[in-house]
Scaffold this motif. Sequence first.
Motif, mmCIF file in Angstrom:
data_model
loop_
_atom_site.group_PDB
_atom_site.id
_atom_site.type_symbol
_atom_site.label_atom_id
_atom_site.label_comp_id
_atom_site.label_asym_id
_atom_site.label_seq_id
_atom_site.Cartn_x
_atom_site.Cartn_y
_atom_site.Cartn_z
ATOM 1 N N LYS A 120 9.411 5.520 5.401
ATOM 2 C CA LYS A 120 9.672 6.778 6.104
ATOM 3 C C LYS A 120 10.849 6.574 7.049
ATOM 4 C CE LYS A 120 7.531 10.454 8.825
ATOM 5 N NZ LYS A 120 6.272 10.980 9.414
ATOM 6 N N LYS A 121 11.850 7.413 6.901
ATOM 7 C CA LYS A 121 13.067 7.304 7.707
ATOM 8 C C LYS A 121 12.932 8.095 8.998
ATOM 9 C CE LYS A 121 18.020 8.364 7.638
ATOM 10 N NZ LYS A 121 19.141 8.964 6.850
ATOM 11 N N ASN A 125 16.620 7.098 15.224
ATOM 12 C CA ASN A 125 17.111 5.724 15.426
ATOM 13 C C ASN A 125 17.691 5.124 14.145
ATOM 14 O OD1 ASN A 125 14.821 5.235 13.926
ATOM 15 N ND2 ASN A 125 13.766 4.013 15.483
ATOM 16 N N ASN A 126 17.820 5.963 13.100
ATOM 17 C CA ASN A 126 18.387 5.540 11.817
ATOM 18 C C ASN A 126 17.691 4.271 11.315
ATOM 19 O OD1 ASN A 126 20.176 5.728 9.601
ATOM 20 N ND2 ASN A 126 21.559 4.241 10.531
ATOM 21 N N GLU A 134 1.041 5.798 0.712
ATOM 22 C CA GLU A 134 1.864 6.986 0.912
ATOM 23 C C GLU A 134 1.408 7.771 2.134
ATOM 24 O OE1 GLU A 134 3.611 10.766 -1.679
ATOM 25 O OE2 GLU A 134 1.909 9.603 -2.440
ATOM 26 N N ILE A 135 2.383 8.169 2.942
ATOM 27 C CA ILE A 135 2.112 9.072 4.056
ATOM 28 C C ILE A 135 3.086 10.249 3.955
ATOM 29 C CG2 ILE A 135 1.357 7.159 5.535
ATOM 30 C CD1 ILE A 135 4.007 7.585 7.112
ATOM 31 N N LYS A 136 2.926 11.214 4.814
ATOM 32 C CA LYS A 136 3.773 12.402 4.771
ATOM 33 C C LYS A 136 5.247 12.024 4.946
ATOM 34 C CE LYS A 136 4.536 16.923 6.897
ATOM 35 N NZ LYS A 136 4.202 17.834 8.035
ATOM 36 N N ASP A 137 6.085 12.581 4.098
ATOM 37 C CA ASP A 137 7.550 12.402 4.138
ATOM 38 C C ASP A 137 7.997 10.981 3.810
ATOM 39 O OD1 ASP A 137 7.896 15.077 4.884
ATOM 40 O OD2 ASP A 137 7.694 14.595 7.017
ATOM 41 N N SER A 138 7.109 10.174 3.259
ATOM 42 C CA SER A 138 7.515 8.821 2.867
ATOM 43 C C SER A 138 7.970 8.814 1.406
ATOM 44 C CB SER A 138 6.365 7.829 3.050
ATOM 45 O OG SER A 138 5.280 8.145 2.189
ATOM 46 N N LYS A 139 8.745 7.791 1.048
ATOM 47 C CA LYS A 139 9.239 7.649 -0.326
ATOM 48 C C LYS A 139 8.891 6.261 -0.841
ATOM 49 C CE LYS A 139 13.068 10.921 0.173
ATOM 50 N NZ LYS A 139 14.548 11.115 0.061
#
Length: 232
Positions: A120-121, A125-126, A134-139
């Motif tokens: 997850k980005k 803080n880049n 897997e969690i929300k918005d993770s790839k």
Amino acid sequence: MSKIVSNKNNLQVLYEDNHIIVVNKRAGDIVQGDKTGDKPLSEVVKDYIAYKYNKPGNVYLGVVHRLDRPTTGIVIFSKTSKALPRLNKLFVDKEAKKTYWAVVKNKPLKNSDTLIHWLKKNPKNNKSTPYSKEIKDSKKAILHYKTLKSLNNYHLLEINLETGRHHQIRTQLSSIGSPIKGDLKYGFNRSNPDASIHLHARHISFIHPVKKEPLNITAPLPKDVIWDACLD
């Protein structure tokens, strides 16, 4: 075999034809412009093409993929609008095989392994954070590594990616306790003098999108004591 050419901008060209130009990126170069306002590598390559071929006006150049600023190695650009979508498709379809070399402080427990995480980005803080599920918005991120060599204090790993996520190699190696030399952001204890990290896009192979011929390109390592020892 790749022909290496340098020019007045200290640009190291590994391969060039009418459709493609492949360069060996130096640490600190940015591939595309960003908020820093520093001149990106794409503009340096445009200047090189304009100078070499005496081209007036704007030079066409398509950015196919990127490398992190502190990372070195192979970057491919398209010189024609015909080649760009075909090159993009090669990367999307995972038909371009990329191999990276990384120098880490701590040897992984296994000499070779496949790492699977969900990253997850955080744009603030880049930085990417790895999760075991897997969690929300993770790839999903998958890489394969093997240990090529052990030096006195460091270890050379070869990495092949199945996915291309934000800071993927840096994040996943750090998650197993093997942060890359110089990578303060992901847990190494000190920076390199030139702000680089010891991560290098070493080799790429793919079928030329126009000529339909196989291309195999290897990027020479940066010159420093540690990289030199990897080749001894």
